[in-house]
Design an enzyme around this catalytic site. Structure first.
Site, PDB file in Angstrom:
ATOM      1  N   GLY A   1      -0.596   6.865   2.798  1.00 36.92           N
ATOM      2  CA  GLY A   1      -0.869   5.839   1.790  1.00 36.92           C
ATOM      3  C   GLY A   1       0.442   5.289   1.257  1.00 36.92           C
ATOM      4  N   SER A   2       0.394   4.794   0.031  1.00 35.00           N
ATOM      5  CA  SER A   2       1.561   4.110  -0.516  1.00 35.00           C
ATOM      6  C   SER A   2       2.607   5.118  -1.004  1.00 35.00           C
ATOM      7  CB  SER A   2       1.131   3.207  -1.668  1.00 35.00           C
ATOM      8  OG  SER A   2       0.469   3.983  -2.648  1.00 35.00           O
ATOM      9  N   THR A   3       3.840   4.662  -1.053  1.00 29.63           N
ATOM     10  CA  THR A   3       4.942   5.539  -1.471  1.00 29.63           C
ATOM     11  C   THR A   3       4.753   5.993  -2.914  1.00 29.63           C
ATOM     12  OG1 THR A   3       6.470   4.623   0.144  1.00 29.63           O
ATOM     13  CG2 THR A   3       7.464   5.597  -1.827  1.00 29.63           C
TER      14      THR A   3
ATOM     15  N   GLU B   1       2.805  10.244   5.017  1.00 33.25           N
ATOM     16  CA  GLU B   1       3.048   9.040   5.840  1.00 33.25           C
ATOM     17  C   GLU B   1       2.920   7.862   4.891  1.00 33.25           C
ATOM     18  OE1 GLU B   1       3.685   8.844   9.123  1.00 33.25           O
ATOM     19  OE2 GLU B   1       3.515  10.983   9.487  1.00 33.25           O
TER      20      GLU B   1
ATOM     21  N   CYS C   1       1.282  -0.313   7.900  1.00 34.26           N
ATOM     22  CA  CYS C   1       2.533   0.352   7.522  1.00 34.26           C
ATOM     23  C   CYS C   1       3.662  -0.060   8.453  1.00 34.26           C
ATOM     24  CB  CYS C   1       2.341   1.864   7.525  1.00 34.26           C
ATOM     25  SG  CYS C   1       1.803   2.486   9.121  1.00 34.26           S
TER      26      CYS C   1
ATOM     27  N   VAL D   1       1.938   6.505  -4.661  1.00 34.85           N
ATOM     28  CA  VAL D   1       0.929   7.574  -4.754  1.00 34.85           C
ATOM     29  C   VAL D   1       1.469   8.841  -4.080  1.00 34.85           C
ATOM     30  CG1 VAL D   1      -1.400   8.291  -4.087  1.00 34.85           C
ATOM     31  CG2 VAL D   1      -1.026   5.984  -4.966  1.00 34.85           C
ATOM     32  N   GLY D   2       2.215   8.676  -2.995  1.00 34.06           N
ATOM     33  CA  GLY D   2       2.806   9.833  -2.310  1.00 34.06           C
ATOM     34  C   GLY D   2       3.695  10.642  -3.240  1.00 34.06           C
TER      35      GLY D   2
ATOM     36  N   LYS E   1     -10.712  13.132   2.555  1.00 33.65           N
ATOM     37  CA  LYS E   1     -11.086  12.077   1.602  1.00 33.65           C
ATOM     38  C   LYS E   1     -10.583  10.724   2.121  1.00 33.65           C
ATOM     39  CE  LYS E   1      -9.427   9.817  -1.919  1.00 33.65           C
ATOM     40  NZ  LYS E   1     -10.112   8.535  -1.765  1.00 33.65           N
TER      41      LYS E   1
ATOM     42  N   GLU F   1       7.315  -3.764   0.082  1.00 34.55           N
ATOM     43  CA  GLU F   1       6.231  -3.876   1.063  1.00 34.55           C
ATOM     44  C   GLU F   1       5.189  -4.862   0.535  1.00 34.55           C
ATOM     45  OE1 GLU F   1       3.641  -0.419   1.467  1.00 34.55           O
ATOM     46  OE2 GLU F   1       3.837  -0.584   3.636  1.00 34.55           O
TER      47      GLU F   1
HETATM   48  P1  NAD Z   1      -3.006   4.157  -1.606  1.00 33.45           P
HETATM   49  O1  NAD Z   1      -1.792   4.995  -1.777  1.00 33.45           O
HETATM   50  O2  NAD Z   1      -3.431   3.304  -2.737  1.00 33.45           O
HETATM   51  O3  NAD Z   1      -4.274   5.076  -1.260  1.00 33.45           O
HETATM   52  C1  NAD Z   1      -4.287   5.957  -0.178  1.00 33.45           C
HETATM   53  C2  NAD Z   1      -5.305   7.059  -0.435  1.00 33.45           C
HETATM   54  O4  NAD Z   1      -4.866   7.816  -1.554  1.00 33.45           O
HETATM   55  C3  NAD Z   1      -6.710   6.556  -0.777  1.00 33.45           C
HETATM   56  O5  NAD Z   1      -7.655   7.440  -0.197  1.00 33.45           O
HETATM   57  C4  NAD Z   1      -6.733   6.649  -2.295  1.00 33.45           C
HETATM   58  O6  NAD Z   1      -8.038   6.808  -2.823  1.00 33.45           O
HETATM   59  C5  NAD Z   1      -5.903   7.899  -2.519  1.00 33.45           C
HETATM   60  N1  NAD Z   1      -5.285   7.980  -3.850  1.00 33.45           N
HETATM   61  C6  NAD Z   1      -5.029   6.980  -4.727  1.00 33.45           C
HETATM   62  N2  NAD Z   1      -4.498   7.488  -5.861  1.00 33.45           N
HETATM   63  C7  NAD Z   1      -4.387   8.826  -5.691  1.00 33.45           C
HETATM   64  C8  NAD Z   1      -3.914   9.896  -6.489  1.00 33.45           C
HETATM   65  N3  NAD Z   1      -3.423   9.697  -7.719  1.00 33.45           N
HETATM   66  N4  NAD Z   1      -3.934  11.154  -5.983  1.00 33.45           N
HETATM   67  C9  NAD Z   1      -4.399  11.385  -4.741  1.00 33.45           C
HETATM   68  N5  NAD Z   1      -4.897  10.410  -3.928  1.00 33.45           N
HETATM   69  C10 NAD Z   1      -4.884   9.150  -4.397  1.00 33.45           C
HETATM   70  O7  NAD Z   1      -2.767   3.314  -0.273  1.00 33.45           O
HETATM   71  P2  NAD Z   1      -3.709   2.229   0.366  1.00 33.45           P
HETATM   72  O8  NAD Z   1      -3.630   0.995  -0.461  1.00 33.45           O
HETATM   73  O9  NAD Z   1      -5.034   2.815   0.682  1.00 33.45           O
HETATM   74  O10 NAD Z   1      -2.951   1.990   1.776  1.00 33.45           O
HETATM   75  C11 NAD Z   1      -1.852   1.180   1.907  1.00 33.45           C
HETATM   76  C12 NAD Z   1      -0.561   1.995   1.912  1.00 33.45           C
HETATM   77  O11 NAD Z   1      -0.621   3.005   2.918  1.00 33.45           O
HETATM   78  C13 NAD Z   1       0.637   1.145   2.273  1.00 33.45           C
HETATM   79  O12 NAD Z   1       1.720   1.481   1.447  1.00 33.45           O
HETATM   80  C14 NAD Z   1       0.926   1.545   3.718  1.00 33.45           C
HETATM   81  O13 NAD Z   1       2.253   1.323   4.137  1.00 33.45           O
HETATM   82  C15 NAD Z   1       0.557   2.974   3.710  1.00 33.45           C
HETATM   83  N6  NAD Z   1       0.270   3.430   5.084  1.00 33.45           N
HETATM   84  C16 NAD Z   1       1.178   4.235   5.710  1.00 33.45           C
HETATM   85  C17 NAD Z   1       0.946   4.644   7.027  1.00 33.45           C
HETATM   86  C18 NAD Z   1       1.912   5.538   7.750  1.00 33.45           C
HETATM   87  O14 NAD Z   1       1.509   6.114   8.756  1.00 33.45           O
HETATM   88  N7  NAD Z   1       3.140   5.673   7.322  1.00 33.45           N
HETATM   89  C19 NAD Z   1      -0.214   4.218   7.684  1.00 33.45           C
HETATM   90  C20 NAD Z   1      -1.104   3.395   7.007  1.00 33.45           C
HETATM   91  C21 NAD Z   1      -0.862   3.016   5.694  1.00 33.45           C
END
Ligand code: NAD
Length: 504
Positions: free
Chosen positions: A238-240, A260, A294, A242-243, A185, A392
């Protein structure tokens, strides 16, 4: 495909990919994406929901439980993955354009990203052949122990918008090399290049159901994948925030979780460093991908004795960075991904000003007749407690702090809840070694920034993540370890006294 009249930019239409076929969402719903740099629609996509998610998981489950992929030899999987890499190379211009237009990223940068992604597919393809367990012949005369490695099962891969094709390539080929089947996804903001992968994988010979690609919102599709009882592992970037939600959602069937996440990465600049090189790396580190990275080095920690001179150098270099149309070959910094993100960045800058920091450069949205562009921003007089020093920002905003000795620099560097990456600029061996050992980060760069190789593991400590991608062990993350113990000869130590001959 429709062409926009004044810009000549094409809007591409995509389909999702389930069980080996391109298809529409079950509901028939579609959604568009506009280029954040050009304000015109550049793609439209089927909007998946829970029904599509369940279909995609069912296809991956069937392909894992009964299909050929997990049962193939490593050599066969390797051959197919090499073919995928060749086909990505063949279609790279199309993939580059999708990421440039949907993400607003400079075209020269995206060409390098796609080349890096191809390299990841080739690295993982090579690794597919070298996965094996161990034997143990030291367990005693009658025992032989085998440690086998088996694919973990159905893996859901959820990726962010900022490096769409690179990040899916840090996950998918490794999961496939392990023999897993997947549901992918991508972010709803930049899904084009990932959706395009479906037919590339098919052409390369990846069997139906092994990779299913759907795009929908995180709260519906992402959440369903994280909760789904038939998904065995989730690999999320993605973001911490949501993680953390994914960890909670995954508890129902105790999925394996790899994360990540974000970072607040410091570059430490010592007075004894090559200051010219350090200044260039500091500007690159914070402005690359408009800071939506990131690994953004959003914190500069500079030794007090050189801080004014060094910041003046950073200001001068920052002013020379070209910001604008990502299709222009000379552009270094493109657009901010959407209005929410731009507002968020401006909010952080306003907060820093209110906290008493000094906005030396930028701090505002750039004037332009179209698109969302943020002026490269340098903020100094920042102290450890300020929000701008801890959160961040995800924008082209550098927060500069000072330190008096290396112990203080390392203490500031380690003082946030993140631990993704960190760096030091110094000509002293002792300082480099100390920083390499004491910085709490998954990657430490010494006299360089953001250099990365498929051979080197990448990931975060603390709230920057769980697990590592890339490197020699990346495929193992998608595998279970099993101990198989063989006994040879008569039973060596009875638990119950043996029956006498007449009792048998
Ligand atoms: P995000 O967490 O908003 O979204 C990431 C993904 O998760 C998207 O596909 C989104 O649709 C999905 N998502 C959103 N809510 C969800 C939920 N409740 N359950 C499951 N999936 C969900 O992040 P973003 O705004 O797309 O990206 C930016 C973030 O990603 C920043 O915090 C950045 O530091 C991080 N990032 C980390 C790395 C790494 O390798 N450590 C690399 C790139 C980006």
């Amino acid at each position: 495909m429709t062409t926009h009249e004044t810009t000549g930019i094409h809007a591409r239409s995509y389909q999702q990919w389930i069980d080996g076929s391109a298809c529409e969402a079950a509901s028939g719903a579609r959604f568009p994406r506009s280029s954040p740099a050009h304000d015109v629609v550049v793609g439209d996509y089927p909007l998946a929901d829970v029904v599509d998610t369940d279909r995609a998981v069912a296809a991956a489950r069937k392909a894992f439980d009964a299909g050929p992929w997990p049962r193939m030899s490593g050599a066969e999987r390797s051959r197919i993955l090499f073919r995928v890499a060749d086909l990505i190379e063949k279609h790279k211009d199309e993939l580059v354009l999708a990421d440039v237009l949907e993400g607003g990223k400079p075209i020269t940068q995206v060409r390098a990203e796609i080349a890096g992604a191809i390299d990841l597919w080739r690295y993982a393809a090579g690794e597919a052949r070298s996965q094996h367990g161990e034997s143990n012949t030291s367990l005693g005369q009658h025992m032989l122990g085998l440690t086998t490695r088996e694919p973990v099962g159905v893996v859901a891969l959820i990726t962010p918008w900022n490096f769409p094709f690179v990040i899916v390539s840090q996950k998918l080929p490794f999961a496939l090399a392990a023999g897993c089947t997947t549901v992918v996804k991508p972010s709803e903001l930049t899904p084009g290049s990932t959706l395009r992968l479906g037919s590339i994988l098919d052409e390369a010979g990846v069997p139906a159901g092994v990779v299913n690609i759907i795009v929908g919102y995180g709260a519906s599709v992402g959440q369903r994948l994280a909760e789904h009882p038939n998904v065995d592992m989730i690999s999320f970037t993605g973001s911490t925030g949501v993680g953390k939600g994914i960890v909670r959602a995954s508890a129902g069937n105790l999925k394996r979780v790899a994360l990540e996440l974000g970072g607040k990465n410091p570059q430490i600049v010592c007075a004894d460093a090559d200051l010219d090189a350090a200044a260039d790396a500091v500007v690159f580190g914070v402005l690359f991908n408009a800071g939506q990275c990131c690994n953004s080095s959003s914190r500069l920690l500079v030794e007090t004795s050189i801080s004014e001179d060094f910041l003046a150098r950073v200001d001068e270099l920052t002013k020379r960075v070209t910001v604008g149309d990502p299709l222009d070959e000379t552009t270094k910094v493109g657009a901010i991904v959407n209005q929410n993100q731009l507002d968020r960045i401006l909010g952080f800058v306003g907060g820093a000003r209110d906290d008493g920091a000094r906005i030396r450069l930028g701090g505002t949205r750039m004037k332009s007749d179209k698109g969302l562009f943020m002026a490269p921003t340098v903020v100094s007089d920042v102290t450890r407690q300020m929000t701008i020093a801890n959160e961040e920002v995800f924008g082209p905003v550098l927060a500069a702090l000072t330190f008096d000795d290396l112990d203080e620099a390392i203490s500031i560097a380690n003082g946030t809840h993140y631990g993704l990456s960190a760096g030091i600029w110094t000509s002293k061996y002792e300082s480099a070694l100390k920083a390499g050992r004491e910085l709490s980060a998954g990657t430490v760069w010494v006299n360089c920034w953001m250099d990365g190789f498929p051979e080197m593991p990448f990931g975060g400590m603390r709230e920057s993540g769980i697990g590592r991608e890339q490197g020699r062990h990346a495929v193992e993350d998608f595998m279970e370890t099993k101990s198989v113990l063989f006994h040879q000869g008569p039973r060596t130590s009875r638990w119950v006294p043996a029956l006498e001959a007449g009792q048998q």
